[in-house]
Design an enzyme around this catalytic site. Structure first.
Site, short mmCIF file in Angstrom:
data_model
loop_
_atom_site.label_atom_id
_atom_site.label_comp_id
_atom_site.label_asym_id
_atom_site.label_seq_id
_atom_site.Cartn_x
_atom_site.Cartn_y
_atom_site.Cartn_z
N VAL A 153 154.39 21.38 76.42
CA VAL A 153 153.23 20.96 75.65
C VAL A 153 153.45 19.50 75.25
O VAL A 153 154.55 19.13 74.80
CB VAL A 153 153.04 21.82 74.39
CG1 VAL A 153 151.81 21.36 73.61
CG2 VAL A 153 152.91 23.29 74.76
N CYS A 154 152.44 18.68 75.46
CA CYS A 154 152.50 17.28 75.05
C CYS A 154 153.71 16.59 75.71
O CYS A 154 153.94 16.74 76.91
CB CYS A 154 152.54 17.20 73.53
SG CYS A 154 152.18 15.58 72.83
N THR A 155 154.51 15.88 74.94
CA THR A 155 155.62 15.13 75.52
C THR A 155 156.83 16.01 75.84
O THR A 155 157.88 15.50 76.24
CB THR A 155 156.07 13.99 74.58
OG1 THR A 155 156.37 14.54 73.29
CG2 THR A 155 154.96 12.95 74.45
N THR A 193 150.81 14.88 80.50
CA THR A 193 151.35 14.86 79.14
C THR A 193 150.32 14.19 78.26
O THR A 193 149.19 13.91 78.70
CB THR A 193 152.70 14.12 79.10
OG1 THR A 193 153.28 14.26 77.79
CG2 THR A 193 152.54 12.64 79.42
#
Length: 319
Positions: A104-106, A124
């Site tokens: 998730v995300c970075t 990302t």
């Protein structure tokens, strides 16, 4: 069937919603279908971790003591951009054995650092796409989608995109009805399609510096069904078509045609999600002219025709 283990990796400097969002989805699925998921959290030494919001999370166990999960989830946050080498080593080893590997995300930076994204397409948070592309040239970073699934590895954009991805995984496991029930309880759409853009056209493009071009951007958004040809837009900006096209691209970062395409697709999507209008009426209102032209645009960009998009992504009117 034995419960599928969902293991979330915890570390200092993670963004709490990257963990709690997806885990709430899996927890909701467990309420609907008990015995489906076994949710666990683990940190390097089993010690509590502090999130970016100041919230402290207490893991169930240490990573060393955790078994091989069915779904391994790596959240994002500043801590994922400078991870402990031991964490990267652990993810490298266990990520190859997990049935599903999710970031998730970075959190994608941890997967990339472990070499698990080499030769794969991934995404990302939009603000870190360029950085990941520079640091990991073997990874094909796509900055646009909400999430990307490449084989058993799934990567998602910032924060709430993790919920979209988790709903997609639950739908894969338990079916659309279960995912829809969870989405209703969380008060979110069933899920955004993975290849939906992270940003609206207005946010994806830069705002033009010159007032005439800003006026044109607003006009396009407010009038998607109008004549939005370069000639017509240039006339509105009081510029020659050639000068307008060159200036628009220089100041917004995309051609007038691409900007118009995005606005029209977003307008049509919104009408399909929020109204009961017919496809032909929506096609006219969104500037496509014909249902067939709108169908081609949807299939090309979202991979699904308008009728199927409405069936899958229009939220129910009652819980």
């Amino acid at each position: 069937m034995a419960p599928r283990t969902v293991l979330a990796v915890l570390f200092d400097g993670l963004q709490s919603l990257d963990v709690t969002g997806p885990l709430e989805v899996f927890a909701g699925a467990e309420l609907i279908s008990p015995g489906t998921y076994r949710i666990r959290t683990a940190s390097l030494d089993g010690a509590p971790v502090r999130t970016t919001s100041g919230l402290t999370l207490v893991p169930d166990e240490s990573l060393a003591g955790a078994g091989d999960p069915d779904t391994l989830l790596v959240p994002g946050g500043p801590g994922s951009l400078r991870p402990d080498p031991r964490l990267v080593d652990w993810v490298r080893e266990r990520g190859q054995r997990a049935a599903r590997l999710v970031s998730v995300c970075t959190g994608a930076a941890v997967l990339a650092g472990a070499g698990l994204l080499d030769g794969r397409r991934a995404t990302t948070h939009w603000a870190y796409c360029d950085r990941l592309a520079r640091e990991y040239p073997a990874v094909e970073i796509d900055p646009d989608p909400v999430y990307v699934r490449d084989g058993h590895i799934s990567t998602s954009a910032g924060v709430t995109a993790g919920i979209d991805l988790a709903l997609a995984l639950v739908e894969e496991d338990l079916g659309r009805d279960a995912a829809l029930t969870i989405a209703r309880h969380l008060v979110v759409f069933l899920r955004r399609p993975g290849n939906q853009a992270q940003f609206s056209a207005q946010l994806a493009a830069q705002t033009a510096q010159r007032e005439p071009l800003r006026d044109v951007q607003r006009w396009i958004t407010d009038h998607p069904g109008a004549d939005l040809s370069v000639d017509a837009l240039a006339h509105r900006a009081r510029l020659s078509p050639r000068h307008f096209a060159r200036a628009f691209r220089a100041e917004t970062g995309m051609t007038p045609g691409r900007y118009v395409d995005r606005v029209r697709l977003e307008h049509a999507r919104r009408l399909l999600e929020e109204t009961a209008d017919g496809v032909e009426e929506i096609a006219r209102a969104s500037g496509y002219g014909t249902p067939e032209a709108m169908r081609r645009a949807f299939v090309r960009t979202l991979g699904t025709p308008p009728a199927e998009y409405r069936r899958r992504f229009r939220p129910a009117t009652t819980p």
